[in-house]
Design a protein around this motif. Structure first.
Motif, short mmCIF file in Angstrom:
data_model
loop_
_atom_site.label_atom_id
_atom_site.label_comp_id
_atom_site.label_asym_id
_atom_site.label_seq_id
_atom_site.Cartn_x
_atom_site.Cartn_y
_atom_site.Cartn_z
N GLU A 121 -0.19 2.80 -5.37
CA GLU A 121 -0.12 3.82 -4.32
C GLU A 121 -1.46 4.01 -3.61
OE1 GLU A 121 1.16 8.38 -4.35
OE2 GLU A 121 2.52 7.07 -5.46
N ASP A 122 -2.55 3.84 -4.35
CA ASP A 122 -3.88 4.04 -3.78
C ASP A 122 -4.59 2.71 -3.48
OD1 ASP A 122 -4.20 3.26 -6.38
OD2 ASP A 122 -5.78 4.70 -6.83
N ALA A 123 -3.84 1.67 -3.08
CA ALA A 123 -4.41 0.35 -2.84
C ALA A 123 -5.49 0.38 -1.76
CB ALA A 123 -3.31 -0.63 -2.44
N LYS A 124 -6.58 -0.29 -2.04
CA LYS A 124 -7.69 -0.47 -1.10
C LYS A 124 -7.68 -1.93 -0.64
CE LYS A 124 -9.60 3.60 -2.21
NZ LYS A 124 -8.44 4.33 -2.66
N LEU A 136 -1.32 -12.63 -6.44
CA LEU A 136 -0.94 -13.13 -5.12
C LEU A 136 -2.08 -13.06 -4.11
CD1 LEU A 136 2.58 -11.49 -4.87
CD2 LEU A 136 2.02 -13.84 -5.53
N GLY A 137 -3.04 -12.18 -4.33
CA GLY A 137 -4.16 -12.03 -3.40
C GLY A 137 -4.57 -10.57 -3.34
N THR A 138 -5.55 -10.29 -2.49
CA THR A 138 -5.96 -8.89 -2.32
C THR A 138 -5.02 -8.21 -1.34
OG1 THR A 138 -7.44 -9.34 -0.46
CG2 THR A 138 -8.40 -9.47 -2.70
N TRP A 139 -5.01 -6.91 -1.33
CA TRP A 139 -4.17 -6.15 -0.42
C TRP A 139 -4.51 -6.50 1.03
CZ3 TRP A 139 0.14 -4.62 0.66
CH2 TRP A 139 0.46 -3.52 1.45
N ASP A 140 -5.78 -6.68 1.35
CA ASP A 140 -6.19 -7.05 2.70
C ASP A 140 -5.65 -8.43 3.07
OD1 ASP A 140 -7.74 -6.54 5.14
OD2 ASP A 140 -8.95 -8.23 4.45
N GLU A 141 -5.74 -9.41 2.16
CA GLU A 141 -5.23 -10.75 2.44
C GLU A 141 -3.72 -10.73 2.72
OE1 GLU A 141 -8.22 -13.48 -0.27
OE2 GLU A 141 -6.47 -12.57 -1.22
N LEU A 142 -2.98 -9.97 1.94
CA LEU A 142 -1.54 -9.92 2.11
C LEU A 142 -1.15 -9.22 3.41
CD1 LEU A 142 -0.51 -9.21 -1.56
CD2 LEU A 142 -0.51 -11.38 -0.36
N PHE A 201 7.95 -3.68 9.31
CA PHE A 201 6.85 -2.74 9.48
C PHE A 201 6.26 -2.49 8.10
CE2 PHE A 201 5.27 1.67 9.63
CZ PHE A 201 4.36 1.53 10.65
N ILE A 202 4.94 -2.50 7.99
CA ILE A 202 4.30 -2.26 6.71
C ILE A 202 3.46 -1.00 6.81
CG2 ILE A 202 2.31 -3.72 7.19
CD1 ILE A 202 2.48 -4.57 4.20
N GLU A 203 3.65 -0.10 5.84
CA GLU A 203 2.91 1.16 5.82
C GLU A 203 2.80 1.64 4.39
OE1 GLU A 203 3.02 5.51 7.95
OE2 GLU A 203 4.87 4.43 7.73
N LYS A 204 1.58 1.95 3.98
CA LYS A 204 1.33 2.47 2.65
C LYS A 204 1.95 1.59 1.55
CE LYS A 204 0.87 7.19 4.21
NZ LYS A 204 1.36 8.54 4.16
N GLY A 205 1.82 0.27 1.73
CA GLY A 205 2.27 -0.65 0.69
C GLY A 205 3.74 -0.95 0.69
N ARG A 206 4.47 -0.51 1.71
CA ARG A 206 5.90 -0.76 1.74
C ARG A 206 6.26 -1.56 2.97
NH1 ARG A 206 9.56 3.78 -0.21
NH2 ARG A 206 10.72 1.94 -0.66
N ILE A 207 7.10 -2.57 2.81
CA ILE A 207 7.58 -3.39 3.92
C ILE A 207 9.00 -2.91 4.24
CG2 ILE A 207 8.17 -5.71 4.70
CD1 ILE A 207 6.11 -6.74 2.63
N ARG A 208 9.19 -2.51 5.48
CA ARG A 208 10.48 -1.97 5.88
C ARG A 208 11.05 -2.81 7.02
NH1 ARG A 208 11.45 2.14 9.82
NH2 ARG A 208 9.22 2.51 9.84
N LYS A 209 12.30 -3.20 6.92
CA LYS A 209 12.97 -3.93 8.00
C LYS A 209 13.31 -2.93 9.11
CE LYS A 209 16.72 -7.10 8.87
NZ LYS A 209 17.81 -7.86 8.30
N ILE A 210 12.93 -3.27 10.35
CA ILE A 210 13.19 -2.34 11.44
C ILE A 210 14.24 -2.85 12.43
CG2 ILE A 210 10.98 -1.16 11.30
CD1 ILE A 210 9.94 -2.88 13.56
N ARG A 211 14.69 -4.06 12.25
CA ARG A 211 15.81 -4.55 13.06
C ARG A 211 16.75 -5.33 12.19
NH1 ARG A 211 13.74 -8.30 17.80
NH2 ARG A 211 11.61 -8.32 17.21
#
Length: 73
Positions: free
Chosen positions: A25-28, A42-48, A63-73
């Motif tokens: 939740e607190d990924a940097k 898999l890599g750092t949060w920035d790389e991903l 859309f990616i926000e706060k560590g979550r990938i959400r399908k928007i279409r």
């Protein structure tokens, strides 16, 4: 050139072929991210996040926000 329909590269685990990220939740930027299924690095949060952006995932179907990938279409 055909349009890519699926996300790939760093988001897909090269070991078990799933896209399930264990993101704290607190990924940097430098937080190590592992596959939630098999636990492999898999890599750092920035790389991903950068890989997702390169593939158009932040302004298209996902859309990616706060560590979550959400399908928007």
């Amino acid at each position: 050139m055909a349009e890519a329909r699926y996300l790939n590269h760093k988001l897909e685990c090269p070991y078990c072929k799933t896209i399930r990220l264990r993101i704290p939740e607190d990924a940097k930027s430098d937080t190590p991210i592992v596959c939630d299924d098999c636990g492999e690095y898999l890599g750092t949060w920035d790389e991903l996040q950068s890989d997702l952006a390169r593939q158009g995932g932040t302004n298209g179907a996902f859309f990616i926000e706060k560590g979550r990938i959400r399908k928007i279409r």
